[in-house]
Each structure stands twice: as C-alpha cells, then as structure tokens.
Write a protein that holds these residues in place. Sequence first.
Motif, PDB file in Angstrom:
ATOM      1  N   LEU A   3       0.833  -1.195   0.000  1.00 34.20           N
ATOM      2  CA  LEU A   3       0.000   0.000   0.000  1.00 34.20           C
ATOM      3  C   LEU A   3       0.872   1.251   0.000  1.00 34.20           C
ATOM      4  CD1 LEU A   3      -2.688  -1.051   2.646  1.00 34.20           C
ATOM      5  CD2 LEU A   3      -2.916  -1.061   0.159  1.00 34.20           C
ATOM      6  N   ARG A   4       0.468   2.227  -0.780  1.00 39.41           N
ATOM      7  CA  ARG A   4       1.228   3.469  -0.870  1.00 39.41           C
ATOM      8  C   ARG A   4       0.908   4.366   0.330  1.00 39.41           C
ATOM      9  NH1 ARG A   4       0.864   5.961  -6.731  1.00 39.41           N
ATOM     10  NH2 ARG A   4      -1.196   6.601  -5.992  1.00 39.41           N
ATOM     11  N   ARG A   5       1.879   5.171   0.724  1.00 35.47           N
ATOM     12  CA  ARG A   5       1.674   6.108   1.825  1.00 35.47           C
ATOM     13  C   ARG A   5       0.917   7.330   1.320  1.00 35.47           C
ATOM     14  NH1 ARG A   5       7.397   7.269   4.441  1.00 35.47           N
ATOM     15  NH2 ARG A   5       6.090   8.297   6.056  1.00 35.47           N
ATOM     16  N   VAL A   6       0.083   7.902   2.195  1.00 30.52           N
ATOM     17  CA  VAL A   6      -0.754   9.037   1.821  1.00 30.52           C
ATOM     18  C   VAL A   6      -0.506  10.177   2.808  1.00 30.52           C
ATOM     19  CG1 VAL A   6      -3.098   9.856   1.406  1.00 30.52           C
ATOM     20  CG2 VAL A   6      -2.500   7.481   0.881  1.00 30.52           C
ATOM     21  N   VAL A   7      -0.238  11.356   2.257  1.00 29.53           N
ATOM     22  CA  VAL A   7       0.052  12.522   3.086  1.00 29.53           C
ATOM     23  C   VAL A   7      -0.914  13.653   2.758  1.00 29.53           C
ATOM     24  CG1 VAL A   7       2.478  11.927   3.375  1.00 29.53           C
ATOM     25  CG2 VAL A   7       1.788  13.357   1.437  1.00 29.53           C
ATOM     26  N   VAL A   8      -0.906  14.671   3.613  1.00 31.53           N
ATOM     27  CA  VAL A   8      -1.744  15.855   3.415  1.00 31.53           C
ATOM     28  C   VAL A   8      -0.850  17.009   2.994  1.00 31.53           C
ATOM     29  CG1 VAL A   8      -3.333  17.496   4.499  1.00 31.53           C
ATOM     30  CG2 VAL A   8      -3.385  15.074   5.156  1.00 31.53           C
ATOM     31  N   THR A   9      -1.178  17.632   1.849  1.00 24.84           N
ATOM     32  CA  THR A   9      -0.333  18.709   1.319  1.00 24.84           C
ATOM     33  C   THR A   9      -1.067  20.034   1.156  1.00 24.84           C
ATOM     34  OG1 THR A   9      -0.775  17.957  -0.950  1.00 24.84           O
ATOM     35  CG2 THR A   9       1.213  17.109   0.131  1.00 24.84           C
ATOM     36  N   GLY A  10      -2.358  20.089   1.501  1.00 24.75           N
ATOM     37  CA  GLY A  10      -3.093  21.349   1.385  1.00 24.75           C
ATOM     38  C   GLY A  10      -4.324  21.342   2.271  1.00 24.75           C
ATOM     39  N   LEU A  11      -4.654  22.524   2.803  1.00 21.75           N
ATOM     40  CA  LEU A  11      -5.815  22.665   3.677  1.00 21.75           C
ATOM     41  C   LEU A  11      -6.595  23.924   3.330  1.00 21.75           C
ATOM     42  CD1 LEU A  11      -4.152  21.944   7.168  1.00 21.75           C
ATOM     43  CD2 LEU A  11      -5.466  20.332   5.770  1.00 21.75           C
ATOM     44  N   GLY A  12      -7.918  23.850   3.494  1.00 21.14           N
ATOM     45  CA  GLY A  12      -8.772  25.021   3.296  1.00 21.14           C
ATOM     46  C   GLY A  12      -9.983  24.939   4.203  1.00 21.14           C
ATOM     47  N   ALA A  13     -10.445  26.093   4.688  1.00 20.80           N
ATOM     48  CA  ALA A  13     -11.580  26.088   5.615  1.00 20.80           C
ATOM     49  C   ALA A  13     -12.426  27.343   5.464  1.00 20.80           C
ATOM     50  CB  ALA A  13     -11.090  25.968   7.058  1.00 20.80           C
ATOM     51  N   LEU A  14     -13.718  27.170   5.593  1.00 15.38           N
ATOM     52  CA  LEU A  14     -14.686  28.266   5.665  1.00 15.38           C
ATOM     53  C   LEU A  14     -15.664  27.867   6.762  1.00 15.38           C
ATOM     54  CD1 LEU A  14     -15.916  30.893   4.543  1.00 15.38           C
ATOM     55  CD2 LEU A  14     -17.157  29.508   2.878  1.00 15.38           C
ATOM     56  N   THR A  15     -15.588  28.542   7.910  1.00 20.20           N
ATOM     57  CA  THR A  15     -16.294  28.074   9.101  1.00 20.20           C
ATOM     58  C   THR A  15     -16.966  29.226   9.847  1.00 20.20           C
ATOM     59  OG1 THR A  15     -14.562  28.385  10.790  1.00 20.20           O
ATOM     60  CG2 THR A  15     -14.355  26.453   9.347  1.00 20.20           C
ATOM     61  N   PRO A  16     -17.794  28.903  10.846  1.00 22.44           N
ATOM     62  CA  PRO A  16     -18.432  29.953  11.641  1.00 22.44           C
ATOM     63  C   PRO A  16     -17.466  30.753  12.514  1.00 22.44           C
ATOM     64  CG  PRO A  16     -19.704  27.920  11.752  1.00 22.44           C
ATOM     65  CD  PRO A  16     -18.404  27.583  11.117  1.00 22.44           C
ATOM     66  N   ILE A  17     -16.222  30.272  12.665  1.00 26.02           N
ATOM     67  CA  ILE A  17     -15.260  31.009  13.488  1.00 26.02           C
ATOM     68  C   ILE A  17     -14.031  31.445  12.685  1.00 26.02           C
ATOM     69  CG2 ILE A  17     -16.019  29.927  15.622  1.00 26.02           C
ATOM     70  CD1 ILE A  17     -13.492  28.168  15.507  1.00 26.02           C
ATOM     71  N   GLY A  18     -14.133  31.408  11.371  1.00 26.02           N
ATOM     72  CA  GLY A  18     -13.016  31.844  10.541  1.00 26.02           C
ATOM     73  C   GLY A  18     -13.203  31.428   9.106  1.00 26.02           C
ATOM     74  N   ASN A  19     -12.888  32.351   8.176  1.00 27.24           N
ATOM     75  CA  ASN A  19     -13.172  32.109   6.761  1.00 27.24           C
ATOM     76  C   ASN A  19     -11.973  31.608   5.968  1.00 27.24           C
ATOM     77  OD1 ASN A  19     -15.620  33.077   7.539  1.00 27.24           O
ATOM     78  ND2 ASN A  19     -15.700  34.781   6.115  1.00 27.24           N
ATOM     79  N   ASN A  20     -10.916  31.242   6.662  1.00 25.57           N
ATOM     80  CA  ASN A  20      -9.767  30.585   6.046  1.00 25.57           C
ATOM     81  C   ASN A  20      -9.037  29.813   7.138  1.00 25.57           C
ATOM     82  OD1 ASN A  20      -7.928  32.475   7.374  1.00 25.57           O
ATOM     83  ND2 ASN A  20      -8.569  33.957   5.822  1.00 25.57           N
ATOM     84  N   ILE A  21      -7.990  29.093   6.771  1.00 20.65           N
ATOM     85  CA  ILE A  21      -7.295  28.238   7.739  1.00 20.65           C
ATOM     86  C   ILE A  21      -6.730  29.040   8.904  1.00 20.65           C
ATOM     87  CG2 ILE A  21      -5.199  26.848   8.058  1.00 20.65           C
ATOM     88  CD1 ILE A  21      -7.466  25.202   6.993  1.00 20.65           C
ATOM     89  N   GLU A  22      -6.097  30.143   8.625  1.00 19.59           N
ATOM     90  CA  GLU A  22      -5.489  30.931   9.702  1.00 19.59           C
ATOM     91  C   GLU A  22      -6.543  31.443  10.678  1.00 19.59           C
ATOM     92  OE1 GLU A  22      -2.542  34.817  10.390  1.00 19.59           O
ATOM     93  OE2 GLU A  22      -3.239  34.295   8.365  1.00 19.59           O
ATOM     94  N   GLU A  23      -7.631  31.994  10.159  1.00 23.10           N
ATOM     95  CA  GLU A  23      -8.692  32.506  11.028  1.00 23.10           C
ATOM     96  C   GLU A  23      -9.352  31.373  11.816  1.00 23.10           C
ATOM     97  OE1 GLU A  23     -11.473  34.658   8.670  1.00 23.10           O
ATOM     98  OE2 GLU A  23     -10.087  36.289   8.182  1.00 23.10           O
ATOM     99  N   PHE A  24      -9.575  30.259  11.157  1.00 22.25           N
ATOM    100  CA  PHE A  24     -10.191  29.099  11.810  1.00 22.25           C
ATOM    101  C   PHE A  24      -9.344  28.626  12.985  1.00 22.25           C
ATOM    102  CE2 PHE A  24     -10.501  24.266  11.530  1.00 22.25           C
ATOM    103  CZ  PHE A  24     -11.630  24.172  12.326  1.00 22.25           C
ATOM    104  N   TRP A  25      -8.050  28.471  12.764  1.00 24.67           N
ATOM    105  CA  TRP A  25      -7.162  27.991  13.815  1.00 24.67           C
ATOM    106  C   TRP A  25      -7.082  28.992  14.971  1.00 24.67           C
ATOM    107  CZ3 TRP A  25      -5.559  23.911  15.989  1.00 24.67           C
ATOM    108  CH2 TRP A  25      -4.416  23.890  16.797  1.00 24.67           C
ATOM    109  N   ASN A  26      -6.987  30.263  14.659  1.00 24.26           N
ATOM    110  CA  ASN A  26      -6.957  31.279  15.715  1.00 24.26           C
ATOM    111  C   ASN A  26      -8.249  31.261  16.524  1.00 24.26           C
ATOM    112  OD1 ASN A  26      -4.379  32.238  15.182  1.00 24.26           O
ATOM    113  ND2 ASN A  26      -5.095  33.786  13.730  1.00 24.26           N
ATOM    114  N   GLY A  27      -9.375  31.073  15.846  1.00 20.84           N
ATOM    115  CA  GLY A  27     -10.647  30.967  16.557  1.00 20.84           C
ATOM    116  C   GLY A  27     -10.677  29.772  17.486  1.00 20.84           C
ATOM    117  N   LEU A  28     -10.148  28.628  17.014  1.00 20.11           N
ATOM    118  CA  LEU A  28     -10.138  27.415  17.828  1.00 20.11           C
ATOM    119  C   LEU A  28      -9.303  27.583  19.088  1.00 20.11           C
ATOM    120  CD1 LEU A  28      -9.785  24.469  15.263  1.00 20.11           C
ATOM    121  CD2 LEU A  28     -11.826  25.117  16.543  1.00 20.11           C
ATOM    122  N   ILE A  29      -8.059  28.006  18.935  1.00 20.58           N
ATOM    123  CA  ILE A  29      -7.167  28.022  20.101  1.00 20.58           C
ATOM    124  C   ILE A  29      -7.512  29.139  21.075  1.00 20.58           C
ATOM    125  CG2 ILE A  29      -5.290  26.860  18.886  1.00 20.58           C
ATOM    126  CD1 ILE A  29      -3.903  29.562  18.579  1.00 20.58           C
TER     127      ILE A  29
END
Length: 419
Positions: A3-29
């Motif tokens: 089986l081949r290994r699978v990695v994550v190379t990109g992220l995107g988010a639009l959420t009630p606490i942030g409209n991109n990854i940076e805002e989302f993470w800041n809202g979470l922490i």
Amino acid sequence: MVLRRVVVTGLGALTPIGNNIEEFWNGLINGVSGAAPITYYDASKFRTKFACEVKNFNVEDFIDRKEARKMDRYAQYAMVASDEAIKDAAFDFDTLDRDRVGVIWGSGIGGLETFQIEVLNFAAGDGTPKFNPFFIPKMIADIAGGHISMKYGLRGPNFTTVSACASSTNAIIDAFNYIRLGHADAIVTGGSEAAVTIAGMGGFNAMHALSTRNDDPKTASRPMDKDRDGFVLGEGAGALILEEYEHAVARGATIYCEIGGGGMSADAYHITAPHPEGLGAKNVMLNCLRDAGLEPTDVDGVNMHGTSTPLGDIGESKAILHVFGEHAYTMNLNSTKSMTGHLLGATGAIEAISCILSLKHGIVPPTINHFTDDENIDPKLNFTFNVAQKREMNVVMSNTFGFGGHNACVLVKKLDYKA
C-alpha cells in the motif's frame, strides 16, 4: 500488494469562526464561539433562534456572480474551501497529470436551501409548475465535487459520500484508500453543508435535537457539561489535499502529516440515537487503530464527535475508556463543536483539519462552555475544558457519527512518527 503512503499537502476552511485556515485555527485556540442569532431569515417563531452561521462572507469575492447563482450555498462553500486547499498545495498545473487527480467530497444534505426555495415558490403559486432550470443541478448532493473538478480540470475519481454527519470523514477515508491502492495520485477531499435554513432548523427542532438556549447562544454548545441540551447547527466547509507520498516529495510539496488509517462501523441500533454503551463508537476506533497498525497507547488525543447531546457524549466517553483503558487518562480529548457548532456532513473535514493543525502547532483546542461536571462522565478524563493546552502531538484521531448509526474515524500522524 504494497500500500502506498498518503500525506496531506493542502488545507482550506470556511467556518463559523473563521473564513480561512489561519482565522479558523486562531478561533479554535482562543476558544471563540461561532453561535449567534440567525440572520438568514426571521427565526422569531422557531424554538431555536440561533446557529453558527458563516460570517462576513460575500460569495462574489470568490466566484463570478453568474456562476455563483448556479450553486447552492453548500456548493459555494465547497468551492471556496477547496480553492484555498489547492492553492496551499501549490500544484504546477502545467505538469500535473489531471487524469490522476480526483475529487471525493462529502455532504449529508446537499442543496437544502435550493430545495426549500423552489418548493415554497411553487406552493405560493397557482399550481403551475415554474421551477428554476438549475433547481436539480443546484440541489443534488454530488454537485459540489462536480464543480470542483470542472474548475480545475480534475479527471480522476469523482463522487460524493452521504452518511449524515460522518459524510466528510467517509470522503477522507475513501480518498485515502483510492490513493494508497494506486487509483489516483492526489485527491481533493472534504465536505460542505449549508443547512441553516427554515427547513433545516425546523426539522431538527421537531426532533428536539437542537439546543434552545436562546438567552445565551454563545454558551449553548456544551459538550460533556451536565446542563447540555442539544447541539447547535453550524455550516461551512473544510477541504484537504491528500497525495501519494512519493508524488508529493517529487514535486517538493510541503507535507503537513500522514494519514495513518481510517475506520468505519455501524451502530445497528436506532435511526437517530447512538448506542447507549457506545458500541459502534468503540468498534470504529478499534477498526481505525487496526488499519493504522498502531496501539491505543500510540494515540495522544481524540477530537470527539462531542455534539453536546445528552446521550451522545456519554456513549462516546464510555467507548473511549473501553478502547484506551488507563491510557485514556493521559490523553487530551476535545470537542471543537463547542465553538463551531455541528456542521453535519462537513464536520469531519474541519475536525480532521483541527487535528492536523494540532500536530503542526503542538496545541490542543479547548472544549469551551464547561460549567458543571456530568456524574455520568468520568471526571478524570481530560476534555481540555475551556482553555487550549500546549502538548506535543504525534498521533491524533477524529471521530464522527451520523444518524442511521454511521460511524467513521480517521487517524493522522506526524510524518516521521514510528510506532
């Protein structure tokens, strides 16, 4: 077969606490609650008058007005989150083999608002059918993945998973399996939902599933708290780029983490209620660990399904104790739904992203709004109540459970972690 290994190379988010990854993470922490009075319609006659809406969002900032009108909000959200993830992955589209890149998306309901609008318009008329020609293409649950593939010319595997609140976790697991089995080199995956509508809120209210804490919406989502009274409906999207490891290395991609494994199970118990002893939840976590080839003691934390419902939180807590035993007391558990609300079919994607960012930053987001311990939940478990905690994380699991007894669990780990 290797089986081949699978990695994550990109992220995107639009959420009630942030409209991109940076805002989302800041809202979470920072423990930000996304709950507020509903603005989309007059909710004064509804039992629940608040939700976790996406805020300060103008679709025309991202999508041409003419094209946006052909999409339900759930598809618009999918396009915005996936665009951020694809840009984050930094593909060279001049050299990318688009026959080997697919889209596997998740949505529990799809275009509910479109369906509602068209039916209400018909009901208000004289019985003459005057439906929008885009009614069906806007409504169907698979169309978001179709729009993503068409925008970027991605001709690999393309379909949508529908398993209620487990939908986008199932999509991630399917993407993981298609890549490790060699059917694709990369897949855009995740999920989106836009059910904060008259029909969505009215339907969940009729089930008595939603919190009715209208006097204090921001503290209404209270996972594991004695006085929890139901979940808070949320909306938005989360997108991940999953990629075969060697393919990612060859193009010099930035790698967030590795997908270690995925598990699935069924409660086979009730159409909406979880198994009271967490039987399906226990099985799905064990299946995920087996798939990853890891022991319970390898896991540092679990992002719980943790919806703030009276029965669900108890059953999941029991399942965690069953799977992890004494090790459960050393782990960080948390529920990001205390901040984002419950995004239904999109929840698995944004919670997997939360787990990935915990690996990257060494911080566990809190479970906010905890005031009173529940005597039915072991108080020695660390639910990361109210304040984020710094912790070096190597392996994190994310649980999602859906109506119908659908359970899905995904495990992410640091690229260099060896059990």
